[in-house]
Design a protein around this motif. Structure first.
Motif, PDB file in Angstrom:
ATOM      1  N   GLY A  61       0.798  -1.217   0.000  1.00  0.00           N
ATOM      2  CA  GLY A  61       0.000   0.000   0.000  1.00  0.00           C
ATOM      3  C   GLY A  61       0.830   1.265   0.000  1.00  0.00           C
ATOM      4  O   GLY A  61       0.421   2.284  -0.567  1.00  0.00           O
ATOM      5  N   TRP A  62       1.988   1.229   0.643  1.00  0.00           N
ATOM      6  CA  TRP A  62       2.854   2.412   0.634  1.00  0.00           C
ATOM      7  C   TRP A  62       3.263   2.776  -0.798  1.00  0.00           C
ATOM      8  O   TRP A  62       3.240   3.941  -1.177  1.00  0.00           O
ATOM      9  N   GLU A  63       3.643   1.756  -1.584  1.00  0.00           N
ATOM     10  CA  GLU A  63       4.079   2.017  -2.957  1.00  0.00           C
ATOM     11  C   GLU A  63       2.911   2.468  -3.836  1.00  0.00           C
ATOM     12  O   GLU A  63       3.066   3.356  -4.680  1.00  0.00           O
ATOM     13  N   VAL A  64       1.744   1.874  -3.636  1.00  0.00           N
ATOM     14  CA  VAL A  64       0.553   2.323  -4.375  1.00  0.00           C
ATOM     15  C   VAL A  64       0.299   3.797  -4.071  1.00  0.00           C
ATOM     16  O   VAL A  64       0.060   4.599  -4.990  1.00  0.00           O
ATOM     17  N   CYS A  65       0.361   4.152  -2.794  1.00  0.00           N
ATOM     18  CA  CYS A  65       0.119   5.544  -2.400  1.00  0.00           C
ATOM     19  C   CYS A  65       1.180   6.467  -2.988  1.00  0.00           C
ATOM     20  O   CYS A  65       0.861   7.531  -3.513  1.00  0.00           O
ATOM     21  N   GLY A  94       2.895   6.474   5.915  1.00  0.00           N
ATOM     22  CA  GLY A  94       1.788   6.649   4.980  1.00  0.00           C
ATOM     23  C   GLY A  94       1.455   8.110   4.750  1.00  0.00           C
ATOM     24  O   GLY A  94       1.249   8.546   3.609  1.00  0.00           O
ATOM     25  N   LEU A  95       1.420   8.887   5.823  1.00  0.00           N
ATOM     26  CA  LEU A  95       1.100  10.312   5.694  1.00  0.00           C
ATOM     27  C   LEU A  95       2.221  11.054   4.978  1.00  0.00           C
ATOM     28  O   LEU A  95       1.969  12.001   4.229  1.00  0.00           O
ATOM     29  N   ASP A  96       3.461  10.653   5.205  1.00  0.00           N
ATOM     30  CA  ASP A  96       4.578  11.270   4.500  1.00  0.00           C
ATOM     31  C   ASP A  96       4.482  11.040   2.997  1.00  0.00           C
ATOM     32  O   ASP A  96       4.968  11.855   2.202  1.00  0.00           O
ATOM     33  N   LEU A 156       0.213  21.558   1.149  1.00  0.00           N
ATOM     34  CA  LEU A 156      -0.444  20.867   2.258  1.00  0.00           C
ATOM     35  C   LEU A 156      -1.338  19.752   1.727  1.00  0.00           C
ATOM     36  O   LEU A 156      -1.912  19.872   0.644  1.00  0.00           O
ATOM     37  N   SER A 157      -1.453  18.694   2.500  1.00  0.00           N
ATOM     38  CA  SER A 157      -2.434  17.653   2.174  1.00  0.00           C
ATOM     39  C   SER A 157      -3.825  18.219   2.466  1.00  0.00           C
ATOM     40  O   SER A 157      -3.961  19.213   3.192  1.00  0.00           O
ATOM     41  N   LEU A 199      -1.061  17.261  13.104  1.00  0.00           N
ATOM     42  CA  LEU A 199      -0.644  18.528  13.719  1.00  0.00           C
ATOM     43  C   LEU A 199       0.874  18.683  13.637  1.00  0.00           C
ATOM     44  O   LEU A 199       1.375  19.778  13.362  1.00  0.00           O
ATOM     45  N   SER A 200       1.609  17.603  13.867  1.00  0.00           N
ATOM     46  CA  SER A 200       3.068  17.660  13.804  1.00  0.00           C
ATOM     47  C   SER A 200       3.547  17.997  12.397  1.00  0.00           C
ATOM     48  O   SER A 200       4.458  18.823  12.211  1.00  0.00           O
ATOM     49  N   ARG A 201       2.940  17.381  11.393  1.00  0.00           N
ATOM     50  CA  ARG A 201       3.328  17.660  10.009  1.00  0.00           C
ATOM     51  C   ARG A 201       3.020  19.114   9.633  1.00  0.00           C
ATOM     52  O   ARG A 201       3.814  19.781   8.976  1.00  0.00           O
ATOM     53  N   LEU A 202       1.872  19.611  10.055  1.00  0.00           N
ATOM     54  CA  LEU A 202       1.509  20.997   9.765  1.00  0.00           C
ATOM     55  C   LEU A 202       2.474  21.947  10.475  1.00  0.00           C
ATOM     56  O   LEU A 202       2.917  22.947   9.896  1.00  0.00           O
ATOM     57  N   ARG A 203       2.820  21.620  11.713  1.00  0.00           N
ATOM     58  CA  ARG A 203       3.751  22.452  12.487  1.00  0.00           C
ATOM     59  C   ARG A 203       5.088  22.578  11.769  1.00  0.00           C
ATOM     60  O   ARG A 203       5.662  23.678  11.673  1.00  0.00           O
TER      61      ARG A 203
END
Length: 233
Positions: A61-65, A94-96, A156-157, A199-203
């Motif tokens: 799934g990581w590679e598909v994403c 996954g979020l990265d 941003l996502s 929140l951490s990614r946005l920060r």
């Protein structure tokens, strides 16, 4: 409703269970059982949302994403990742790669449906007024869903954008975690790491090393707020 949702998992019984629940709520469904088939279907069918398991045969799934989010024509399709593993690193990875949300198995069906609705709503922009939020060097075009910070565009996502818009609309004021969950994810409770990771990614994306610093603060037991911070870093 016309939204089409692709459900990807190597457990055929789980795929059928989720698809049946989605169809009962008016959605159209597609299904795939391995990563290669999932990516082909994303490219060919352009679904409105993908529910994607991480542990898949042929291609994980990581590679598909990664491939879907790296394609300009596919990157705006929301992806909700599923994982049977408890490690928070799965969610971060996954979020990265651009995933918009994630859930751990086993999951409450109604929470999954609520998150699907929230992701589709954010992707379509339904229910949002056309206006601009401006504060200092932050400018948010809520119609185009574009953010400029100190004159530069922020990448941003959809989830990060929605959190920023909510916090920026009440800059300096605390937004409770319960309201974040309700407004962004469409649920009243979920794995708190989901909120913390976003929140951490946005920060990090707002931290450009300059002052005044635009900071996403989290106050234990109270919620989060967006504030300008002066002084030395």
């Amino acid at each position: 409703m016309d939204e089409r949702i692709l459900v990807v998992d190597d457990e055929e019984s789980l795929v059928e269970f989720v698809c049946r629940a989605l169809r009962q709520r008016g959605y159209k469904t597609l299904s795939a059982y391995d990563g290669d088939a999932a990516l082909s279907m994303i490219c060919d069918e352009r679904p409105d949302l993908v529910i994607l398991d991480l542990m898949l045969p042929m291609m994980d799934g990581w590679e598909v994403c990664r491939r879907a989010k790296g394609d300009a024509g596919l990157k705006d399709i929301p992806i909700l990742m599923l994982t049977a593993r408890s490690s928070p690193e799965d969610a971060v990875q996954g979020l990265d790669l651009g995933a918009d949300d994630y859930m751990r198995k086993p999951f409450p069906l109604e929470e999954l449906i609520a998150r699907v609705r929230a992701l589709l709503r954010r992707a379509s922009g339904k229910g949002e007024s056309a206006r601009t939020i401006e504060d200092g060097e932050l400018k948010i075009d809520t119609e185009e869903k574009e953010v400029r910070f100190r004159g530069a565009a922020l990448d941003l996502s959809p989830t990060e954008y929605s959190i920023l818009e909510l916090l920026a609309g009440r800059i300096g004021h605390i937004v409770s975690r319960e309201e974040l969950l309700r407004r962004i994810w469409g649920v009243s409770s979920c794995d708190t790491r989901t909120v913390d990771v976003h929140l951490s990614r946005l920060r990090k994306k707002l931290d450009d090393g300059k002052t005044p610093k635009l900071s996403v603060q989290t106050l234990r037991g109270r919620g989060s707020r967006l504030v300008w911070e002066e002084g030395e870093r």
